[in-house]
Design an enzyme around this catalytic site. Structure first.
Site: not given
Length: 513
Positions: A34, A36, A125-126, A137, A275, A304, A327, A417, A467
């Site tokens: 085609g 190509t 594509d198939i 392969k 960090h 930093g 940074e 936590n 607490d």
């Protein structure tokens, strides 16, 4: 001796003419299809039509053209097996020694605006993957090229030795299977999303290499940065680096954490991060005010670190940043004067990020564990403030309510936590990653000790003991927000009432491990 053949069928024509001319110089016959074929012949390169090999013309709008024994037999036949060669002779099939194929642009199709399912399916594509897989392969005998970047390697070996090496063919064959696997993965994910399958039995993740890193989390660890084949514009993978050193592994992780946080805020906001935890979050009427708020939240830890701004960086803000070692700086844009100011430091990494895309569908989070992977939705829940419940006798003031909203947005991104002390525009103290909650409370309040007038406290999960509430109240906190849900909630409520503290329950937990 039978003339060697090369089958060429490509959608990406990059570098094709020069490569095809090399094949012609070596008297290799080019078989093509085609578009190509037409493209090559318009450049004066003689080709043979696939139909003349198969004896069949294209069918079904081009859906079927190369799916034929004359093609796949020619690719799969082992040259070292007489029975294979006898079969070829019996069926008048000639060997194909080279395959140059790339695939229908499925990814590019689905990324276009307004593309429907029918158009997407027509770009699956198939025949191409089938030819590639057959050739790959049989890489012991067949040279297969899926990437135009590999044309020069193959051309060089052919010109020097008339043939490619087994090592090159093996590498190209492996590359084909990576390519077709990724191609199929994009299709699989598109169709899986189309049928709204949330937990498929197989998870296929197509990523492409963006950058080989100098090292990983530590200097003795190798690392590579891969980006999603279907890019998310609001991501570190899609940032444009304007200046500075190459990003490191830790830079990338920290920058990713920073841009997740800033997307929570609509007003001018600056997030300073170190960090994987925010060390300062500030908002203001301008980005300059927001930066000052973020900086003064913790002027020690920001050193930093990473700074992300959700507005264009202007010269006054840039001057303040320039006075500090940072940074990375991330923003949607920079004025020319601001960029010139920041670029005076050769190593600072300056990134530009498309903030207009920050409300795209949010990608799932993936975490590797030994032997597997965990996948979850991002914690992108939008808080329903009107659903929060005041469980204490004293109700929050308007100012406290605003501060509690800010605090709960911030605590969501602190490692558990997690405890955050804030006012309505600035983090004041952050307690992250402690093994018990009262430890995080003490760290956050110690950091905020000189700024507790009008301050509020947020916890990412419930207080299992009273607490923490008492400790915060004794330090001057008068408003707390937490998810609730402990069997001992009543003890915390009673402790808050004892000290005249208002406490809201959100009924939503925000653990971050």
């Amino acid at each position: 001796m039978t003339k060697r053949k090369a089958l060429i069928s490509v959608s990406d024509k990059t570098g094709l003419i020069e490569f095809a001319k090399t094949l012609c110089e070596l008297d290799i016959e080019i078989v093509s299809t085609g578009g190509t074929k037409q493209y090559l012949e318009e450049s004066g390169i003689k080709t043979t039509a696939v139909e003349s090999i198969t004896g069949f013309s294209e069918m079904m709008d081009g859906r079927v053209k190369t799916l034929h024994p004359a093609i796949h037999g020619a690719l799969l036949a082992r040259r070292d097996k007489a029975a294979h060669l006898n079969d070829l002779q019996a069926h008048n099939i000639q060997l194909i020694d080279f395959v140059c194929v790339n695939l229908y642009p499925f990814k590019q199709t689905i990324l276009k605006e307004g593309v429907g399912l029918e158009e997407a399916i027509e770009n699956i594509d198939i025949g191409g993957p089938s030819m590639l897989r057959s050739a790959a392969k049989n890489y012991a005998s067949v040279t297969v090229i899926v990437d135009p970047n590999d044309y020069p390697i193959v051309a060089k070996e052919l010109l020097e030795n008339q043939q490619t090496t087994l090592e090159t063919r093996a590498k190209l064959g492996a590359k084909v299977f990576r390519h077709t696997a990724a191609y199929d993965a994009v299709i699989a994910n598109y169709l899986t999303h189309n049928v709204a399958e949330k937990n498929p039995e197989l998870l296929v993740l197509p990523y492409e290499r963006k950058q080989v890193l100098r090292y990983g989390e530590n200097s003795h660890q190798q690392a590579t940065f891969y980006k999603n084949v279907l890019p998310d514009s609001y991501s570190i993978a899609c940032c444009k680096q304007l200046h500075g050193k190459e990003l490191s592994y830790n830079n990338i992780r920290d920058a990713d954490a920073a841009i997740r946080i800033v997307r929570e805020f609509v007003e001018p906001t600056v997030v300073a991060l170190k960090h994987m935890n925010p060390c300062g979050i500030g908002t203001g009427a301008t980005i300059f005010e927001a930066y000052i708020q973020a900086y003064t939240a913790d002027p020690v830890s920001i050193f930093g670190g990473i700074v992300v701004c959700n507005r264009t960086v202007d010269l006054p803000t840039a001057k303040k940043m320039h006075a500090l070692f940072l940074e990375i700086i991330i923003a949607p844009d920079y004025t020319a004067e601001a960029l010139a100011c920041l670029e005076q430091k050769k190593n600072v990494r300056i990134l530009k990020l498309d903030f207009s895309q920050d409300k795209q569908a949010i990608e799932t989070e993936k975490t590797g564990v030994l032997g597997g992977m965990l996948v979850q939705e991002q914690d992108s829940l939008v808080e329903e403030v009107d659903q929060w419940v005041c469980v204490t006798k004293r109700k929050p003031t308007k100012e406290e309510q605003q501060a509690l909203v800010f605090a709960y947005k911030a605590v969501k991104y602190v490692k558990s936590n997690a405890i955050v002390v804030t006012n309505a525009t600035q983090t004041l103290g952050i307690g992250a990653g402690q093994m018990n909650r009262v430890g995080s409370v003490k760290i956050a309040l110690e950091q905020a000790k000189d700024n507790l007038i009008g301050a509020v406290l947020a916890s990412d999960a419930f207080f299992p003991m009273s607490d923490s509430v008492e400790y915060a109240a004794l330090k001057g906190i008068r408003a707390i927000i937490q998810p609730g849900g402990s069997i001992r909630d009543q003890e915390s409520i009673e402790m808050a009432d004892k000290y005249g503290v208002t406490m809201l329950f959100t009924n939503v937990r925000h653990f971050r491990h």
